[in-house]
Design a protein around this motif. Sequence first.
Motif, PDB file in Angstrom:
ATOM      1  N   LEU B   8      48.580   1.528  -8.274  1.00  0.00           N
ATOM      2  CA  LEU B   8      48.379   1.813  -6.852  1.00  0.00           C
ATOM      3  C   LEU B   8      49.343   1.005  -5.971  1.00  0.00           C
ATOM      4  O   LEU B   8      49.896   1.517  -4.994  1.00  0.00           O
ATOM      5  CB  LEU B   8      46.935   1.505  -6.452  1.00  0.00           C
ATOM      6  N   THR B   9      49.527  -0.272  -6.352  1.00  0.00           N
ATOM      7  CA  THR B   9      50.466  -1.130  -5.586  1.00  0.00           C
ATOM      8  C   THR B   9      51.865  -0.510  -5.604  1.00  0.00           C
ATOM      9  O   THR B   9      52.528  -0.405  -4.571  1.00  0.00           O
ATOM     10  CB  THR B   9      50.512  -2.548  -6.193  1.00  0.00           C
ATOM     11  N   ILE B  10      52.275  -0.094  -6.810  1.00  0.00           N
ATOM     12  CA  ILE B  10      53.620   0.503  -6.936  1.00  0.00           C
ATOM     13  C   ILE B  10      53.725   1.767  -6.077  1.00  0.00           C
ATOM     14  O   ILE B  10      54.705   1.968  -5.363  1.00  0.00           O
ATOM     15  CB  ILE B  10      53.937   0.815  -8.416  1.00  0.00           C
ATOM     16  N   THR B  16      56.334   3.041   1.101  1.00  0.00           N
ATOM     17  CA  THR B  16      56.840   2.209   2.213  1.00  0.00           C
ATOM     18  C   THR B  16      58.356   2.045   2.096  1.00  0.00           C
ATOM     19  O   THR B  16      59.092   2.154   3.086  1.00  0.00           O
ATOM     20  CB  THR B  16      56.166   0.823   2.182  1.00  0.00           C
ATOM     21  N   LEU B  17      58.828   1.760   0.864  1.00  0.00           N
ATOM     22  CA  LEU B  17      60.279   1.570   0.670  1.00  0.00           C
ATOM     23  C   LEU B  17      61.044   2.863   0.941  1.00  0.00           C
ATOM     24  O   LEU B  17      62.149   2.833   1.487  1.00  0.00           O
ATOM     25  CB  LEU B  17      60.564   1.084  -0.753  1.00  0.00           C
ATOM     26  N   ALA B  18      60.448   3.986   0.553  1.00  0.00           N
ATOM     27  CA  ALA B  18      61.120   5.273   0.782  1.00  0.00           C
ATOM     28  C   ALA B  18      61.276   5.515   2.289  1.00  0.00           C
ATOM     29  O   ALA B  18      62.363   5.871   2.763  1.00  0.00           O
ATOM     30  CB  ALA B  18      60.318   6.403   0.140  1.00  0.00           C
ATOM     31  N   SER B  35      64.183  -5.874   7.269  1.00  0.00           N
ATOM     32  CA  SER B  35      63.362  -6.969   6.738  1.00  0.00           C
ATOM     33  C   SER B  35      62.230  -6.420   5.870  1.00  0.00           C
ATOM     34  O   SER B  35      62.008  -6.884   4.750  1.00  0.00           O
ATOM     35  CB  SER B  35      62.740  -7.788   7.869  1.00  0.00           C
ATOM     36  N   VAL B  36      61.549  -5.406   6.406  1.00  0.00           N
ATOM     37  CA  VAL B  36      60.430  -4.819   5.645  1.00  0.00           C
ATOM     38  C   VAL B  36      60.950  -4.253   4.324  1.00  0.00           C
ATOM     39  O   VAL B  36      60.389  -4.503   3.250  1.00  0.00           O
ATOM     40  CB  VAL B  36      59.716  -3.709   6.483  1.00  0.00           C
ATOM     41  N   PHE B  44      58.144  -5.170  -4.829  1.00  0.00           N
ATOM     42  CA  PHE B  44      58.212  -3.970  -5.674  1.00  0.00           C
ATOM     43  C   PHE B  44      58.769  -4.324  -7.062  1.00  0.00           C
ATOM     44  O   PHE B  44      58.239  -3.879  -8.082  1.00  0.00           O
ATOM     45  CB  PHE B  44      59.113  -2.935  -4.985  1.00  0.00           C
ATOM     46  N   ILE B  45      59.820  -5.174  -7.074  1.00  0.00           N
ATOM     47  CA  ILE B  45      60.417  -5.582  -8.356  1.00  0.00           C
ATOM     48  C   ILE B  45      59.355  -6.299  -9.208  1.00  0.00           C
ATOM     49  O   ILE B  45      59.206  -6.041 -10.410  1.00  0.00           O
ATOM     50  CB  ILE B  45      61.651  -6.494  -8.130  1.00  0.00           C
TER      51      ILE B  45
END
Lengths: 282, 318
Positions: B8-10, B16-18, B35-36, B44-45
Motif C-alpha cells: 500500500l505504501t508503494i 504521489t511521485l507520478a 522537494s516533495v 519510495f526507494i
Amino acid sequence: MKRHFFVISLLMLISVWVFFAIKAGEEKTSYQSFQGNIFGTRYQVQYHAHEQLDMDAAEIQAQVEKLLQRIDKIASTWKANSEISRYNRAVAKDEFQLSDELREIITLSEQLKTSTGGAFDIHHQGEEIDVSAIAKGYAVDRIAEYLHDELAIQNFLVEIGGEVKARGHNAKAEPWKVAIYIPPSHSHIVGPRVTLSNTSIATSGLYFRENHIKNAETGHAPDHDLLSCSVIHPSNTTADALATALYVMGAEAGLAWADQNEVEAIFIKSDGSIIKSVQAQR
Amino acid sequence: MKRNVVSLTIAVLFLTLAVTGVMGFFLPFNILTVSVHALLGFVFIGSIALHLKNNFRQLKNYFTSKTALLVILCVAALVAVILLQPKPVLAILGLSKNLGPAADRFELKDTKMIYNYTPAPHYKMQLNFKGGRAFDAEKPPRVAIWLENTSRYHLKTLYHSKAPDAQQMLPYWHYKKSEYEKYKAESEAAEKAGKKQSEDVDALSSATPNESFDPADYIVPKDPEKETPYRLLIEINAPDDGNEHYPDQPSLVYVVEVDNKHPRSYQVLDLVGYPKSEMDEEEGEIEWSLLYADGTITTAHDLFDSALLLIERSDPIK
C-alpha cells in the motif's frame, strides 16, 4: 472456395480504399504552409504547390526568409546597422546611397504623405524617418511577387503581422477568406469578413501596441473611438500605409477621404459599429 | 514489515511521485513540487527495498528467465536513446517548462560575480563580472539579469537578487518585468481570441501582433540559421553609495545584443544609462526610461571593471 473469394474481395476492397485515401491525401497536401517570426511579429505563407514546382516548402521558406531578412536589414530601426539607421545618422542625407528598396519605400511614402494631407508621415524628429508603418506591406508584396513571378504559383496567401495578400483560391477552391480581428476587450463585436483574390488587406489599430501610431501634428496617439481601420488595395504597401493614415484621420475624415479617393476602407468603432466606404460596400 | 503495508505504501507513494513528476516536467520550476518529488523518492526507494526483500524468491526466479534479459536490454536501450538525445527526444524535452533552472547558478565571490545559465544541453551562457573599486562582497550589490526581444519586451528574468529591497533598488528591471507580465497576459488572451476568430477563415487581418514571448525561440531557436536577435541586460545597484548629487546613487543598466545567426564567443556588455521615471499623463502611469549616465554618477561606475558574456555553442543535432 467461398472463403477464398471472400478474402480476395475484401483485399480488393481495401486496395481500392487505400488508393483513394492516398489520392485524397495528395490532393490535400498539395496546399502547403509555413510560418515564422520577422520584424518583431509573425508571418505565414499558404500556397498551392503545382506539379511543376521543384522546391519543397522548406526550400521556399528559406528563400522567403532571405527576402524578409534583406528588407529587415534595410528598414529595421531596431538594428543599429540597418540601412535606415545609418541613413538617420548620416549628416549629409543627400549624399547617402540608398538601396532601390528603401528609395522605393521613401518615394511611395512621400506620395502618400501628400495625398493624405500629412496623415501618413514617415518623418520623426526632424529628418529622421521610420518606415515601420509601410515595411510589412512592402515585404508582403515582395513575397507575393516572388511566389507568383518566380515560382509561377497561382494560388497563395501571404500574411505578415496582420497584413494579408492573396491570389487565386484556397484549398477548398474558394476565394481566400480573411476576418478582421477583434481584440478580446471588444468581444461583443463580430469581425467583418472579406474575400480576397488578387488583392490585399491591411489593418491599423492600437489594441496590440499602444502609442505606436502618432498624429504627426500633435505627436500623440489619435484621440478617437476607432478600434481599427482596414484598407483593401491590390498593393499591400499602399494598403498598409493608408490603413495607418485613415486610422490617424478617424472614422469621419477617413471615410470622406476613402470615398473621395475611391478606396475600399472598413472602420470598426469601439461601440461595435462598422462603417464601410462606398467602394467597400460593392 | 507486513506485505500489505509495504504494498500500500508503494502504491500511494507511486501515485504521489507520478503526479509530482508530471507537474515537475510540464509546469514552471516550483521548489515545493521538486522537494516533495525528491524527498518522497528516497522513501519510495526504501519501500522498494522492503518490497524486494518480501518478494526475493519470486524475483530471483524472474531474473533467471530470458524475459529478464529482454527487459534489461529494452531499458538499457531507452536510457541510451535519452542520453544520445536525438531529435524526437529533444522535442519531448522541449515540452518541459522546467529543464533550465537546474543549470541556472549565480555565484558571488570576493572579487567577482559569475552567472551560469544553460538553457539547452548544447548552449551554455556565462556572465562574468570582475569587481571594481566600489565592489564589496560584504555589502553585495543588487543585481537583475534579464532577456528582451527586438521589441524591447522583457522575455525572461534569468536572475534577480532576493533581498527585500531588490524591486525598489532595481526599478528598471521591475518596471520591465511588470510590463511584460501585463503584455503577456494580454497577448495570450489576444492569441486565444485570434485562434477562435480564425477557425473558419484562411487568415486574420489585424494591427501588428507582438512576436513570441517564449525565450526559447530566441536563445535556442529550432532553426539555428534564423536570425533571432535578443538583448541581455543587467541592472546593478550598490546599497548606500550616496555622493554629493544623490543620497543613494541610482542603478546602472548594461546591455549586450546576441544573435545566434552571427555567433560570437565573447561579448562585452555596454553601459546604456540609469533609469529615471516620469508620469505618462495620457495613461496616468509611471514610465521608466534610461538616461545617459553623466558626471553626477561617480562610484556606481566602479562596481565592476568588466562585464563579459561568454556563450559556448555546440551542434544541437547529435
